[in-house]
Design a protein around this motif. Structure first.
Motif, PDB file in Angstrom:
ATOM      1  N   ILE A   3     -34.700 -14.274 -48.951  1.00 40.09           N
ATOM      2  CA  ILE A   3     -34.506 -15.729 -48.824  1.00 40.09           C
ATOM      3  C   ILE A   3     -34.542 -16.139 -47.355  1.00 40.09           C
ATOM      4  O   ILE A   3     -35.159 -17.134 -46.975  1.00 40.09           O
ATOM      5  CB  ILE A   3     -33.179 -16.159 -49.484  1.00 40.09           C
ATOM      6  N   LEU A   4     -33.882 -15.349 -46.498  1.00 42.69           N
ATOM      7  CA  LEU A   4     -33.852 -15.629 -45.064  1.00 42.69           C
ATOM      8  C   LEU A   4     -35.259 -15.582 -44.473  1.00 42.69           C
ATOM      9  O   LEU A   4     -35.650 -16.455 -43.676  1.00 42.69           O
ATOM     10  CB  LEU A   4     -32.945 -14.624 -44.351  1.00 42.69           C
ATOM     11  N   LYS A   5     -36.032 -14.564 -44.872  1.00 39.97           N
ATOM     12  CA  LYS A   5     -37.405 -14.447 -44.376  1.00 39.97           C
ATOM     13  C   LYS A   5     -38.253 -15.645 -44.796  1.00 39.97           C
ATOM     14  O   LYS A   5     -39.070 -16.152 -44.028  1.00 39.97           O
ATOM     15  CB  LYS A   5     -38.041 -13.157 -44.875  1.00 39.97           C
ATOM     16  N   LEU A   8     -37.273 -18.616 -42.675  1.00 36.25           N
ATOM     17  CA  LEU A   8     -37.841 -18.490 -41.331  1.00 36.25           C
ATOM     18  C   LEU A   8     -39.344 -18.760 -41.335  1.00 36.25           C
ATOM     19  O   LEU A   8     -39.886 -19.381 -40.419  1.00 36.25           O
ATOM     20  CB  LEU A   8     -37.570 -17.101 -40.758  1.00 36.25           C
ATOM     21  N   LEU A   9     -40.013 -18.284 -42.418  1.00 38.81           N
ATOM     22  CA  LEU A   9     -41.447 -18.511 -42.532  1.00 38.81           C
ATOM     23  C   LEU A   9     -41.745 -20.002 -42.678  1.00 38.81           C
ATOM     24  O   LEU A   9     -42.660 -20.541 -42.030  1.00 38.81           O
ATOM     25  CB  LEU A   9     -42.006 -17.745 -43.729  1.00 38.81           C
ATOM     26  N   LEU A  10     -40.934 -20.667 -43.504  1.00 36.87           N
ATOM     27  CA  LEU A  10     -41.118 -22.107 -43.699  1.00 36.87           C
ATOM     28  C   LEU A  10     -40.876 -22.879 -42.402  1.00 36.87           C
ATOM     29  O   LEU A  10     -41.601 -23.824 -42.083  1.00 36.87           O
ATOM     30  CB  LEU A  10     -40.183 -22.613 -44.799  1.00 36.87           C
TER      31      LEU A  10
END
Length: 440
Positions: A3-5, A8-10
């Protein structure tokens, strides 16, 4: 963790979109800051710290980080660390904002300048004028009127009052004096127009002729005259908006040759019936002057030989674009005293200490109101013909530049008034009225 990745990608994608959408704005923002910094530091000899805290200290330009290279005589400005622009100083030509492919190894042509006359008294030289007290001038009232414009909120840098060829008031803000070069911005348009007046007087051009633009000869634009261009009444499309990405901001901060953009615009109004203020038109006119000269060197020399140095405006530098054209819309620098000489040339209807620089009738021409301008504009000069300033004679006219740069010419009062600053939101009517009322 997944979820964190994704978050961060968004965020990264969102940042890339924001940068992509605002890239042109960052390009212009950093371009303005680099150009202004280079000119201020290397031409006007101000410090980087002073320039950043005054000239570049407004939104969004203050988002740029400016640096200078004293040895290389250039300035760079980085907008939020995402885009960097560079402006270089060249002796005799001032500073120019460049692109990455600009060849700095090519030695540019520079204008030939004459030596200043530092002996003859001002205004016909640069020497000290004789002390003259006019019995009809209330110097106390005059001082009050001038000092009123130096309230901190107005950010005034210089005020000069010339009466009957004598300086009767002169005042400067902090860090400025009679030797300080100050940018006239759009007052440069009036300089450029005057070159046309000189060319006409010498029989080298006729402003009533059709504009000599090859690209216009197969469409209705072929009917546009130089006169229409001087009055900014050609009907050509142009967007003069400094708050957005517009024709004028793209021209000044993205174009290599600033004479081209207006030339390529379509006709969207009626010729001689669609007044539209356009810096692009002024640079187009500068380009026409260049093509009418025998050579590029003659083009560079003519402005100085026949006008600038001829009347002793020896401090003045008119900057060029990357293609070598004078930026007739915006980039003339000079001292307040030299700008005052320009006003006096018009006050004396083209006569400079016995030498006729342009025909007396040219003065009448530049103050002829442009159709559909509501009496506010002539041939690259602003007018009071419609009584915009109610307490000032309607035959007063003036060169006008961004942030309140002014050279006011008052024929009835035999007076020229110069004002420079960073804030044009002062009452011009009250300021001029105060000075006029100080002379009985």
């Amino acid at each position: 963790m997944k979820i964190l990745k994704r978050i961060l990608l968004l965020l990264a994608i969102a940042l890339m979109i924001v940068v992509f959408l605002n890239y042109p704005k960052l390009n212009i923002l950093s371009g303005y800051s680099a150009k202004n910094t280079s000119s201020s530091v290397f031409l006007a000899h101000r410090t980087l710290a002073f320039t950043d805290s005054t000239d570049n200290n407004f939104s969004p330009v203050n988002l740029a980080t400016d640096k200078i290279n004293k040895e290389g005589k250039y300035a760079t400005s980085s907008a939020l660390g995402l885009l960097t622009r560079k402006a270089v100083y060249r002796e005799g030509l001032g500073s120019v904002l460049i692109t990455d492919d600009f060849d700095l190894s090519v030695k540019p042509l520079v204008p030939t300048r004459s030596k200043p006359d530092n002996v003859t008294a001002y205004p016909y030289g640069n020497g000290e004028q004789q002390d003259t007290l006019f019995a009809n001038v209330d110097y106390g009232k005059l001082k009050t009127a001038v000092e009123a414009l130096f309230k901190p909120k107005y950010k005034t840098r210089a005020v000069l009052v010339i009466y009957k060829d004598q300086i009767i008031a002169e005042a400067y803000g902090d860090e400025f004096d009679e030797n300080s070069l100050i940018l006239g911005w759009s007052m440069t348009k009036s300089i450029m127009s005057t070159v046309y007046g000189i060319m006409q007087y010498q029989g080298k051009i006729n402003v009533q002729d059709k504009a000599p633009i090859a690209e216009w000869q197969n469409d209705e634009r072929k009917e546009i005259t130089i006169h229409n261009l001087l009055q900014m009444n050609s009907g050509l499309e142009w967007d003069e908006n400094y708050n957005e990405i517009s024709d004028v901001t793209k021209m000044l901060f993205l174009e290599k040759d600033m004479t081209i953009m207006q030339r390529n615009k379509p006709l969207t109004g009626k010729i001689n019936a669609s007044w539209n203020y356009s810096s692009g038109t002024s640079n187009l006119l500068s380009g026409i002057l260049r093509q009418e000269m025998s050579s590029h060197q003659e083009y560079l020399d003519y402005w100085y030989r026949e006008l600038v140095d001829k009347i002793g405006m020896n401090s003045m530098v008119i900057e060029t674009d990357m293609a070598g054209n004078y930026v007739g819309s915006s980039y003339a620098w000079g001292t307040a005293r030299d700008w005052g000489k320009f006003g006096l040339l018009y006050l004396h209807r083209g006569n400079w200490n016995g030498t006729q620089v342009f025909a007396p009738e040219w003065t009448d021409y530049v103050v002829q109101p442009t159709p559909t301008s509501n009496g506010t504009y002539g041939a690259q000069f602003w007018l009071n013909a419609n009584g915009k300033f109610p307490d000032i004679p309607k035959n007063m006219y003036f060169a006008d530049g961004y942030q309140g740069q002014r050279v006011y010419i008052l024929p009835d009062q035999e007076m020229v008034i110069v004002r420079f600053g960073l804030n044009g939101n002062y009452s011009e009517n009250a300021f001029l009225k105060g000075i006029i009322n100080a002379v009985k």
